[in-house]
Design a protein around this motif. Structure first.
Motif, PDB file in Angstrom:
ATOM      1  N   LEU A  20       0.752  -1.293  -0.277  1.00 38.95           N
ATOM      2  CA  LEU A  20       0.208   0.109  -0.023  1.00 38.95           C
ATOM      3  C   LEU A  20       0.829   1.078   0.083  1.00 38.95           C
ATOM      4  N   ILE A  21       1.788   1.151   0.851  1.00 39.07           N
ATOM      5  CA  ILE A  21       2.740   2.500   0.755  1.00 39.07           C
ATOM      6  C   ILE A  21       3.428   2.869  -0.595  1.00 39.07           C
ATOM      7  N   LYS A  22       3.900   1.752  -1.075  1.00 38.63           N
ATOM      8  CA  LYS A  22       4.487   1.789  -2.366  1.00 38.63           C
ATOM      9  C   LYS A  22       3.179   2.571  -3.644  1.00 38.63           C
TER      10      LYS A  22
ATOM     11  N   LYS B 245       2.671   0.412   8.720  1.00 37.09           N
ATOM     12  CA  LYS B 245       3.521  -0.638   8.240  1.00 37.09           C
ATOM     13  C   LYS B 245       4.665  -0.936   9.108  1.00 37.09           C
ATOM     14  N   ASP B 246       5.088   0.027   9.925  1.00 41.48           N
ATOM     15  CA  ASP B 246       6.026  -0.091  11.044  1.00 41.48           C
ATOM     16  C   ASP B 246       5.345  -0.784  12.279  1.00 41.48           C
ATOM     17  N   PHE B 247       4.176  -0.302  12.505  1.00 43.41           N
ATOM     18  CA  PHE B 247       3.423  -0.949  13.684  1.00 43.41           C
ATOM     19  C   PHE B 247       3.109  -2.382  13.403  1.00 43.41           C
TER      20      PHE B 247
ATOM     21  N   VAL C   3      -7.010  -2.873   3.113  1.00 47.72           N
ATOM     22  CA  VAL C   3      -6.214  -2.885   4.209  1.00 47.72           C
ATOM     23  C   VAL C   3      -7.093  -2.253   5.500  1.00 47.72           C
ATOM     24  N   TRP C   4      -7.995  -1.313   5.098  1.00 45.90           N
ATOM     25  CA  TRP C   4      -8.717  -0.968   6.049  1.00 45.90           C
ATOM     26  C   TRP C   4      -9.712  -2.016   6.687  1.00 45.90           C
ATOM     27  N   ASP C   5     -10.439  -2.919   5.681  1.00 48.73           N
ATOM     28  CA  ASP C   5     -11.228  -3.782   6.101  1.00 48.73           C
ATOM     29  C   ASP C   5     -10.335  -4.965   7.020  1.00 48.73           C
TER      30      ASP C   5
END
Length: 219
Positions: A64-66, A194-196, A139-141
């Motif tokens: 997602l971050i990409k 992502k880090d979490f 990702v939210w779901d």
């Protein structure tokens, strides 16, 4: 003679009662062991399912971050390096298993309003068919599902210990933002998440090793 017979009957009765009592005690111990084994098995199954969805969310948060950076245009690499207030801490807090599992749950809950905010902002910035919006939704779901798994797992391990409310109260969202601020905010939220999730994966693997060694509530 009658007294002797009565004594013999009484002795036989006491021996029978003692045997029955011993059998009842053994049955109670066996039953307790069975319940404990069943509980451990249930916890183990829940942990396996939670680990599975955690691995999926961790991977998808990286994807997602990409996708997010690719959708923001120029300077996207710099967006995630800007400091933003009121973003959940990626670190898990607590000194013992109940506190640390509860911390995972409350962190997941704290991220959900931020996902909602990022999604709303990106809906205004992206085209309706944008892959970013689809990945954000997924990702939210999954985050909601993972929070539910963590809650169930916590309750199975510590049935008499309610999950504490977040110490800071309801999640605080930043005030109105311009387009640049929205892009920075979204990038920082997703990178922090992502880090979490990386920390959650490590924590659950650690808990799994403890469960395998038979460590249960309060340890």
């Amino acid at each position: 003679m009658n007294g002797h017979v009565k004594n013999m009957h009484f002795q036989q009765f006491m021996e029978t009662a003692a045997t029955l009592l011993s059998l009842l005690l053994l049955m109670t111990v066996d039953s307790t062991k069975t319940v404990a084994a069943s509980t451990n098995q249930q916890c183990g199954n829940l942990l396996q399912q939670t680990l599975k969805i955690t691995r999926i969310v961790h991977k998808e948060s990286g994807d997602l971050i990409k996708t997010y950076k690719a959708a923001q245009g120029e300077m996207s690499e710099l967006f995630c390096k800007v400091s933003v207030n009121d973003i959940p801490d990626p670190n898990i807090s607590g000194l013992d298993p109940p506190a640390r599992i509860a911390s995972i749950y409350t962190h997941l809950q704290a991220f959900l309003p931020h996902f909602k905010r990022v999604y709303k902002q990106q809906t205004d910035l992206q085209s309706p068919g944008s892959p970013l919006l689809k990945e954000l939704t997924r990702v939210w779901d999954r985050t909601e599902s993972l929070a539910s798994f963590i809650n169930t797992f916590y309750q199975s391990l510590f049935p008499n210990l309610p999950i504490p409310e977040p110490a800071g109260g309801p999640t605080t969202l930043p005030p109105a933002q311009n387009v640049f601020q929205q892009k920075v905010y979204g990038c920082v939220v997703l990178k922090t998440y992502k880090d979490f999730m990386s920390n959650v994966s490590k924590e659950l693997r650690n808990i799994k090793s403890k469960v395998r060694r038979g460590i249960h509530s309060g340890s």
